[in-house]
Design an enzyme around this catalytic site. Structure first.
Site, mmCIF file in Angstrom:
data_model
loop_
_atom_site.group_PDB
_atom_site.id
_atom_site.type_symbol
_atom_site.label_atom_id
_atom_site.label_comp_id
_atom_site.label_asym_id
_atom_site.label_seq_id
_atom_site.Cartn_x
_atom_site.Cartn_y
_atom_site.Cartn_z
ATOM 1 N N GLU A 172 -13.772 -2.201 0.745
ATOM 2 C CA GLU A 172 -12.594 -1.850 -0.036
ATOM 3 C C GLU A 172 -12.375 -2.878 -1.145
ATOM 4 O O GLU A 172 -12.052 -2.552 -2.281
ATOM 5 C CB GLU A 172 -11.373 -1.809 0.889
ATOM 6 N N HIS A 189 -2.382 3.178 -5.422
ATOM 7 C CA HIS A 189 -3.087 2.046 -6.015
ATOM 8 C C HIS A 189 -4.576 2.294 -5.827
ATOM 9 O O HIS A 189 -4.967 3.104 -4.990
ATOM 10 C CB HIS A 189 -2.671 0.731 -5.354
ATOM 11 N N HIS A 211 -12.815 8.397 -8.581
ATOM 12 C CA HIS A 211 -11.735 8.536 -9.563
ATOM 13 C C HIS A 211 -10.709 9.598 -9.165
ATOM 14 O O HIS A 211 -10.153 10.287 -10.009
ATOM 15 C CB HIS A 211 -12.301 8.840 -10.967
ATOM 16 N N CYS A 223 0.823 -1.218 0.000
ATOM 17 C CA CYS A 223 0.000 0.000 0.000
ATOM 18 C C CYS A 223 0.855 1.265 0.000
ATOM 19 O O CYS A 223 0.328 2.367 -0.206
ATOM 20 C CB CYS A 223 -0.928 0.033 1.217
ATOM 21 N N HIS A 234 -8.915 1.065 -5.700
ATOM 22 C CA HIS A 234 -9.910 0.050 -5.342
ATOM 23 C C HIS A 234 -11.244 0.450 -5.942
ATOM 24 O O HIS A 234 -11.474 1.620 -6.250
ATOM 25 C CB HIS A 234 -10.098 -0.032 -3.826
#
Lengths: 140, 120
Positions: free
Chosen positions: B102, B19, B59, B13, B21
Site C-alpha cells: 500500500e 484518499h 485510477h 482513512c 495510494h
C-alpha cells in the site's frame, strides 16, 4: 487448509551499539567483534518490519488497525530510537546488542503489547541493520 | 457505525472524499520448469491475467466504482483477497503467494498454507 493473511508494517529507528562481552579479555573481544568493539560504539539506521497474522474482521476489513500497530511499534521503539543500546536500554545490560538479540528483545516487547488483541498475533519480526543484512525472528 | 465510531477506527482513512495510494502487486508462482520453453509460466500469459484486474482497479475510487467494495471495506487485506480470487482460477496451484504493497512501509500478503513451500 488454512488461508494465511499477513500484514507487515515497517518503521525506521536509529541507534548505536557496541559489541563487547564483559566476561572476555580485550583481545578476545577485538578478535571476535572487530571494529564493532570500538569503545564509543557506532550507529545504524535500523529498519524494523513487524508482521502479524489473523483473520480479516468482517466489519472493519482489517486484521489489525494500522494506527494501532503503528502506536504499538512507536511505543516499543521509544527505548531504541536515538539511544545507545548498551548504555540507555536496560534490556542490553547483560547481553550484546547484536541484530539477533535486538530482534529477540523486540519480539518479546511487541508480543507483550499485542497479546491483548485477540484478533491477531505476532508472526515475524524482521530487523534490517543495513540494507544488506537482516535477521528474522519468530517463535512458534 | 456512527461517524464517531468510523473516525475512531479508521482515523484519516475515513475522510469522506477518500484518499489514494500507489499500490503495487507482487505474485509468486511455483512449478516445474517446462523443458521446451524453459519457463515456469509465460510472463506474457501472466501479464494477460494480471492486466485486466489491474485495469479494473487502476485510477478508480474503489469504494464507489468497484461493486465488490460496496459491501467490503477496501482495506489492503480485502483488496489483496479480491485480486487473489480474480487471478487464482487462471493460475491454479501455480499461484502460491500474493503481496499487495500500500505504501513503502506497509504491505499485505496472502497464501494457502498447504501450497506454500517456505516456512516464513
Amino acid at each position: 487448509m488454512g488461508f494465511k493473511k499477513l500484514l507487515t508494517k515497517k518503521m525506521e529507528f536509529s541507534a548505536s551499539h557496541r559489541y563487547w562481552n564483559e566476561g572476555w579479555s580485550e583481545e578476545k573481544n577485538i578478535s571476535v567483534f572487530g571494529k564493532s568493539a570500538g569503545p564509543h560504539g557506532h550507529g545504524h539506521n535500523y529498519n524494523l518490519e513487524v508482521t502479524v497474522e489473523g483473520e480479516v474482521d468482517a466489519e472493519t476489513g482489517m486484521i489489525i488497525n494500522l494506527y494501532e500497530l503503528k502506536s504499538v511499534m512507536s511505543e516499543v521503539l521509544l527505548d531504541f530510537d536515538h539511544k545507545h543500546l548498551n548504555e540507555d536500554n536496560p534490556h542490553f545490560k547483560d547481553i550484546v546488542p547484536t541484530t539477533e538479540n535486538i530482534a529477540r528483545v523486540l519480539w518479546d516487547l511487541l508480543e507483550e503489547k499485542l497479546v491483548d488483541n485477540p484478533k491477531c498475533s505476532l508472526y515475524r519480526v524482521r530487523l534490517y541493520e543495513t540494507q544488506d543484512l537482516y535477521v528474522d525472528y519468530w517463535r512458534k | 457505525m456512527s461517524d464517531e465510531e468510523n473516525f475512531e477506527i479508521f482515523d484519516t482513512c475515513s475522510n469522506p472524499n477518500g484518499h489514494g495510494h500507489d499500490y503495487a502487486i507482487q505474485v509468486k508462482l511455483n512449478g516445474e520448469i517446462d523443458p521446451e520453453s524453459g519457463m515456469i509460466y509465460s510472463l506474457q500469459d501472466l501479464d494477460n491475467i494480471m492486466n485486466p484486474v489491474i485495469e479494473e482497479l487502476d485510477h478508480k475510487r474503489l469504494d464507489i466504482e468497484i461493486s465488490y467494495f460496496e459491501n467490503e471495506q477496501p482495506t489492503g487485506e480485502n483488496i489483496a483477497k479480491y485480486i487473489w480470487n480474480k487471478i487464482k482460477p487462471s493460475l491454479n496451484s501455480k499461484l502460491i503467494h500474493l503481496k499487495l504493497s500500500e505504501t513503502s512501509r506497509s504491505y499485505f500478503e496472502c497464501y494457502e498454507e498447504d501450497n506454500y513451500p517456505y516456512e516464513r
